[in-house]
Write a protein that holds these residues in place. Structure first.
Motif, mmCIF file in Angstrom:
data_model
loop_
_atom_site.group_PDB
_atom_site.id
_atom_site.type_symbol
_atom_site.label_atom_id
_atom_site.label_comp_id
_atom_site.label_asym_id
_atom_site.label_seq_id
_atom_site.Cartn_x
_atom_site.Cartn_y
_atom_site.Cartn_z
ATOM 1 N N ASN A 178 0.863 -1.181 0.000
ATOM 2 C CA ASN A 178 0.000 0.000 0.000
ATOM 3 C C ASN A 178 0.898 1.229 0.000
ATOM 4 O O ASN A 178 1.861 1.297 0.766
ATOM 5 C CB ASN A 178 -0.912 0.032 1.214
ATOM 6 C CG ASN A 178 -1.980 -1.038 1.167
ATOM 7 O OD1 ASN A 178 -1.748 -2.174 1.579
ATOM 8 N ND2 ASN A 178 -3.153 -0.688 0.656
ATOM 9 N N TRP A 180 0.700 5.512 0.171
ATOM 10 C CA TRP A 180 -0.174 6.636 0.475
ATOM 11 C C TRP A 180 -0.249 7.648 -0.660
ATOM 12 O O TRP A 180 0.724 7.853 -1.393
ATOM 13 C CB TRP A 180 0.314 7.383 1.711
ATOM 14 C CG TRP A 180 0.052 6.748 3.025
ATOM 15 C CD1 TRP A 180 0.988 6.469 4.000
ATOM 16 C CD2 TRP A 180 -1.209 6.341 3.565
ATOM 17 N NE1 TRP A 180 0.383 5.909 5.093
ATOM 18 C CE2 TRP A 180 -0.964 5.815 4.857
ATOM 19 C CE3 TRP A 180 -2.520 6.352 3.082
ATOM 20 C CZ2 TRP A 180 -1.982 5.322 5.669
ATOM 21 C CZ3 TRP A 180 -3.532 5.854 3.882
ATOM 22 C CH2 TRP A 180 -3.259 5.349 5.162
ATOM 23 N N GLY A 191 -10.077 7.909 6.987
ATOM 24 C CA GLY A 191 -9.335 7.205 5.963
ATOM 25 C C GLY A 191 -8.665 8.178 5.021
ATOM 26 O O GLY A 191 -9.048 9.345 4.921
ATOM 27 N N CYS A 194 -5.244 5.702 -1.050
ATOM 28 C CA CYS A 194 -3.963 5.028 -1.294
ATOM 29 C C CYS A 194 -4.109 4.115 -2.499
ATOM 30 O O CYS A 194 -5.199 3.918 -3.025
ATOM 31 C CB CYS A 194 -3.524 4.240 -0.059
ATOM 32 S SG CYS A 194 -4.656 2.913 0.418
ATOM 33 N N GLY A 196 -3.362 0.165 -3.554
ATOM 34 C CA GLY A 196 -3.050 -1.146 -3.005
ATOM 35 C C GLY A 196 -2.868 -2.145 -4.131
ATOM 36 O O GLY A 196 -3.574 -2.082 -5.140
ATOM 37 N N GLU A 206 -8.449 3.368 -3.334
ATOM 38 C CA GLU A 206 -9.081 2.812 -2.153
ATOM 39 C C GLU A 206 -8.709 3.661 -0.935
ATOM 40 O O GLU A 206 -7.734 4.406 -0.944
ATOM 41 C CB GLU A 206 -8.663 1.360 -1.939
ATOM 42 C CG GLU A 206 -7.230 1.152 -1.497
ATOM 43 C CD GLU A 206 -6.961 -0.298 -1.107
ATOM 44 O OE1 GLU A 206 -7.911 -1.087 -1.034
ATOM 45 O OE2 GLU A 206 -5.790 -0.628 -0.870
ATOM 46 N N SER A 207 -9.486 3.562 0.104
ATOM 47 C CA SER A 207 -9.250 4.336 1.318
ATOM 48 C C SER A 207 -8.977 3.380 2.469
ATOM 49 O O SER A 207 -9.611 2.319 2.565
ATOM 50 C CB SER A 207 -10.480 5.202 1.629
ATOM 51 O OG SER A 207 -10.350 5.829 2.885
ATOM 52 N N TRP A 208 -8.003 3.770 3.306
ATOM 53 C CA TRP A 208 -7.717 2.921 4.453
ATOM 54 C C TRP A 208 -7.364 3.792 5.649
ATOM 55 O O TRP A 208 -7.126 4.978 5.531
ATOM 56 C CB TRP A 208 -6.601 1.931 4.132
ATOM 57 C CG TRP A 208 -6.724 0.683 4.950
ATOM 58 C CD1 TRP A 208 -5.892 0.261 5.929
ATOM 59 C CD2 TRP A 208 -7.765 -0.303 4.872
ATOM 60 N NE1 TRP A 208 -6.343 -0.919 6.473
ATOM 61 C CE2 TRP A 208 -7.499 -1.286 5.841
ATOM 62 C CE3 TRP A 208 -8.916 -0.431 4.083
ATOM 63 C CZ2 TRP A 208 -8.321 -2.387 6.056
ATOM 64 C CZ3 TRP A 208 -9.738 -1.534 4.294
ATOM 65 C CH2 TRP A 208 -9.437 -2.492 5.260
ATOM 66 N N TYR A 209 -7.358 3.155 6.839
ATOM 67 C CA TYR A 209 -7.148 3.892 8.078
ATOM 68 C C TYR A 209 -5.828 4.651 8.079
ATOM 69 O O TYR A 209 -4.782 4.100 7.752
ATOM 70 C CB TYR A 209 -7.190 2.943 9.267
ATOM 71 C CG TYR A 209 -8.507 2.237 9.437
ATOM 72 C CD1 TYR A 209 -9.704 2.946 9.513
ATOM 73 C CD2 TYR A 209 -8.555 0.846 9.504
ATOM 74 C CE1 TYR A 209 -10.909 2.296 9.676
ATOM 75 C CE2 TYR A 209 -9.758 0.181 9.666
ATOM 76 C CZ TYR A 209 -10.940 0.904 9.751
ATOM 77 O OH TYR A 209 -12.139 0.257 9.898
ATOM 78 N N TRP A 212 -2.349 3.314 9.853
ATOM 79 C CA TRP A 212 -1.537 2.185 9.391
ATOM 80 C C TRP A 212 -0.220 2.703 8.792
ATOM 81 O O TRP A 212 -0.140 3.829 8.295
ATOM 82 C CB TRP A 212 -2.292 1.388 8.330
ATOM 83 C CG TRP A 212 -3.446 0.589 8.901
ATOM 84 C CD1 TRP A 212 -4.475 1.070 9.646
ATOM 85 C CD2 TRP A 212 -3.669 -0.805 8.757
ATOM 86 N NE1 TRP A 212 -5.335 0.057 9.975
ATOM 87 C CE2 TRP A 212 -4.875 -1.112 9.448
ATOM 88 C CE3 TRP A 212 -3.000 -1.829 8.117
ATOM 89 C CZ2 TRP A 212 -5.400 -2.399 9.515
ATOM 90 C CZ3 TRP A 212 -3.530 -3.115 8.174
ATOM 91 C CH2 TRP A 212 -4.714 -3.391 8.874
ATOM 92 N N TYR A 214 2.232 2.759 5.897
ATOM 93 C CA TYR A 214 2.354 2.468 4.471
ATOM 94 C C TYR A 214 3.605 3.133 3.894
ATOM 95 O O TYR A 214 4.199 4.036 4.485
ATOM 96 C CB TYR A 214 1.125 2.978 3.709
ATOM 97 C CG TYR A 214 -0.148 2.200 3.955
ATOM 98 C CD1 TYR A 214 -0.148 0.984 4.614
ATOM 99 C CD2 TYR A 214 -1.359 2.691 3.498
ATOM 100 C CE1 TYR A 214 -1.326 0.272 4.828
ATOM 101 C CE2 TYR A 214 -2.547 2.005 3.701
ATOM 102 C CZ TYR A 214 -2.527 0.789 4.367
ATOM 103 O OH TYR A 214 -3.695 0.093 4.568
#
Length: 221
Positions: A178, A180, A191, A194, A196, A206-209, A212, A214
């Motif tokens: 992943n 950013w 979120g 990023c 992936g 896509e979006s992620w926390y 995390w 990366y």
């Protein structure tokens, strides 16, 4: 006379080669001929070669750390207690919202590490990279990742399968990654956008926390 002429030619060629290497602030970039003119770095932040993993960052943080979770995140105490980069009062601490959607350079890991006009790519720039390049899964010097080859001029960069950090452990290295962007998820501001990927798929936007850990691949203009 012939030896002197050869020496002059050799030195001139060496100077030409050194001048055509594309660097900014000591870090190399590649021109992929993208419509935006964005230039992509050959290495991740914290790496010295294209096949080195480099460092990992929580979104909006500029220092690597040992533990990546909600308790160590700089800009939030929980999923609905953000203190910076928040577009919805439901997710902000005590109704906080600043409506900032792109990282400031002071919170940009690429700019903090490399200076100059280096920065993290936006979500739109990742989308452009995906649209105008071929993504070919390869192994470079024993490291898995994608050769990202321009459909416009044939130049390429290598994006490693660096995995990701959660808590104090690295997961998926060699199999997935992943990276950013500098863009927040405006609908769900805890979120951030990023890219992936794994060997058989690439997911753009896509979006992620945000807490995390990366990888970061810089761009410049």
């Amino acid at each position: 006379m012939k030896k002197t002429a050869f020496l002059i030619y050799y030195l001139s060629a060496a100077i030409l080669i050194s001048c055509t290497k594309n660097t900014t602030n000591g870090h190399e970039w590649v021109d992929l001929g993208l419509p935006s003119g964005t230039k992509w770095a050959t290495c991740n932040v914290g790496a010295s070669t294209p096949e080195s993993y480099g460092d990992y960052f929580a979104w909006g943080e500029i220092e690597k750390k040992d533990i990546y979770n909600i308790n160590t995140y700089k800009y939030g105490f929980s999923y609905n207690q953000l203190t910076k980069y928040c577009t919805d009062t439901l997710y902000g601490l005590d109704g906080f919202a600043d409506n900032q959607t792109i990282l400031k350079l002071t919170d940009d890991a690429a700019h903090a590490a490399w200076g100059g006009n280096w920065r993290m790519p936006t979500a739109a720039e990742w989308k452009e990279l995906y649209q105008y390049c071929e993504w070919i899964w390869i192994t470079l010097n024993g490291i898995n990742g994608y050769k990202v080859k321009s459909k416009i001029n044939g130049n390429s960069i290598f994006l490693l399968a660096t995995g990701f950090y959660f808590n104090g452990s690295l997961y998926g290295a060699g199999n997935c990654a992943n990276y950013w962007s500098s863009s927040i998820d405006t609908e769900y501001p805890f979120g951030a956008a990023c890219i992936g990927f794994e060997a058989d798929s690439v997911i753009i936007g896509e979006s992620w926390y945000r807490f995390w850990g990366y990888s970061v691949r810089p761009v410049c203009e």
